[in-house]
Design an enzyme around this catalytic site. Sequence first.
Site, PDB file in Angstrom:
ATOM      1  CE  LYS A 101       7.561   7.038  -4.478  1.00 34.67           C
ATOM      2  NZ  LYS A 101       8.560   6.341  -5.631  1.00 34.67           N
TER       3      LYS A 101
ATOM      4  CG  ASP B 182       6.642   3.174  -7.667  1.00 35.92           C
ATOM      5  OD1 ASP B 182       6.094   4.040  -7.637  1.00 35.92           O
ATOM      6  OD2 ASP B 182       6.298   2.238  -6.366  1.00 35.92           O
TER       7      ASP B 182
ATOM      8  CG  ASP C   9       4.749  -3.826  -4.497  1.00 35.35           C
ATOM      9  OD1 ASP C   9       5.787  -4.476  -4.514  1.00 35.35           O
ATOM     10  OD2 ASP C   9       5.645  -2.389  -3.882  1.00 35.35           O
ATOM     11  CG  ASN C  10       7.655  -0.961  -7.451  1.00 35.48           C
ATOM     12  OD1 ASN C  10       7.024  -0.995  -6.302  1.00 35.48           O
ATOM     13  ND2 ASN C  10       8.721  -1.411  -6.933  1.00 35.48           N
TER      14      ASN C  10
ATOM     15  N   GLY D 127       0.769  -1.417   0.209  1.00 33.02           N
ATOM     16  CA  GLY D 127       0.008  -0.084   0.059  1.00 33.02           C
ATOM     17  C   GLY D 127       1.159   1.409  -0.204  1.00 33.02           C
TER      18      GLY D 127
ATOM     19  NE  ARG E  81       0.896   1.244  -6.638  1.00 30.35           N
ATOM     20  CZ  ARG E  81       2.578   1.641  -6.124  1.00 30.35           C
ATOM     21  NH1 ARG E  81       3.253   1.394  -6.066  1.00 30.35           N
ATOM     22  NH2 ARG E  81       2.243   3.343  -6.107  1.00 30.35           N
TER      23      ARG E  81
ATOM     24  N   GLY F 122       7.726   7.132   5.958  1.00 36.92           N
ATOM     25  CA  GLY F 122       6.423   8.110   5.294  1.00 36.92           C
ATOM     26  C   GLY F 122       7.009   9.181   3.912  1.00 36.92           C
TER      27      GLY F 122
ATOM     28  NE  ARG G 282       8.395   5.892  -1.165  1.00 38.49           N
ATOM     29  CZ  ARG G 282       9.963   5.876  -1.204  1.00 38.49           C
ATOM     30  NH1 ARG G 282      10.394   6.980  -0.450  1.00 38.49           N
ATOM     31  NH2 ARG G 282      10.183   5.440  -1.764  1.00 38.49           N
TER      32      ARG G 282
END
Length: 484
Positions: free
Chosen positions: A113, A262, A252-253, A90, A183, A126, A93
Amino acid sequence: MNSLDELRFDNRFARLGDVFSTPVLPDPIAAPRLVVASPEALALLDLDPAQAGQPLFAELFSGHKLWSEAEPRAMVYSGHQFGAYNPRLGDGRGLLLGEVVNARGEHWDLHLKGAGETPYSRMGDGRAVLRSTIREFLASEALHALGIPTSRAACVIGSDTPVYRERKETAAMLLRLAPSHVRFGHFEYFYYTQQHDHLKTLAEHVLHSHFPACAEQPKPYLALFREVVERTAALIARWQAYGFCHGVMNTDNMSILGITFDYGPYAFLDTFDAQYVCNHSDDGGRYSFSNQVPIAHWNLAALAQALTPLIDVDDLRAAMDLFLPFYQAEYLDLMRRRLGLTALREDDEALVQRLLRLMQGSAVDYNLFFRRLGEQAPADALQGLRDDFVDLAGFDAWGADYLERCVPEDPPQRRARMHAVNPLYLLRNYLAQQAIEAAERGDYQDVRHLHQVLARPFDEQPGEARYAEPPPDWGRHLEISCSS
Ligand code: AMP
Ligand code: MG
């Protein structure tokens, strides 16, 4: 052109509700100031580039102020990291501030970001450091200028807020733009938590918001998956053709839109090395340069698995089988153009593979080779390039075949055609590093200048020869850590 207070929001993802994302307010960073902005990216929001100079600009993109229509949220997803499933990732940050609709009716996600802790921060703080936001900014805009699909970067805002990594650094925020931040890992999250109704809701959202043509097909979800396969193959073909190593191809990227996403310890190849690993945490070389092709296929298989509640398994398998042929066709097409070849021939693949084998272990700069090949008539260009090769006899034999392959054409046209696809200026890690070191001392001129040069990578720019040089010895194969 709009001013900052005229942005129009339509937050479709936020409307999916709290199952998909959690409301979180940005945590501001101290003494915000503009490091760099991209006029081309701001134009996607219909924003006048002069807006970047307004104090309000730095306040908005450092978490100090927010539009009343913005709905900042942290998205939930999971994913396979280095081959192992991580059930809960998730936005740890970054926050989706909302979706801005421009005059052309396009939706652009505003993702901040480095906006502070969220429920998904796990052990992290974060934050993003200045170094990593500059790297993502430069790469996003440089890849876009090369014609490689990517998320965009509108600006970097620096601060005095301390952040502790291997050393003490300062926090920064990056405003990332993309039509969607969904993603592969979003689908994996709802699949592995067995929330198949929500999986379907997510698929419907992606289908109708981002793949409307697929929604018209007899099997809409299958059409969507097939499109993701094709776009991903086309993306990886571009990475391989231009020598781009992503470095962290975890699921996830991987963007559902098939765009570069990412940025971490990425690198462009200097000399050609098929086994090159740019991420110094990647001990096994899982994400080495040449592995990007099978890894993309592996990642698509992970996505396919997550889609099994929605799509017939045989259909998924058949769609997966499209990846390699599609990749190969795209890659060869790009390489043919890079070599200045117009006609298609059966032995083109062998010609390209032989060249890459000769380049492996040689001193020739991968991208500049193609630029220099287009600079002169083929025979003269080959003569000028041969000294950088180790296997001279092998290169001469390749050159003879290449010459024979070059259809007789008008030389100036060949040069213009080749220069239009072969960049003179590349985002080399050492150039980014020099600009970052200056920025860390408070001097942002280098970053801004490098960004401007890389915005027109194919055009020879007077006075910018230093950016067109191959790297000095100290600047080769710099290893970049993940701790960003
Ligand atoms: P990345 O390696 O940047 O793709 O991040 C992998 C995961 O770690 C994502 O869920 C990120 O949101 C999270 N993450 C990375 N860095 C931080 C940080 N400094 N604080 C909180 N979460 C982070
Ligand atoms: Mg990530």
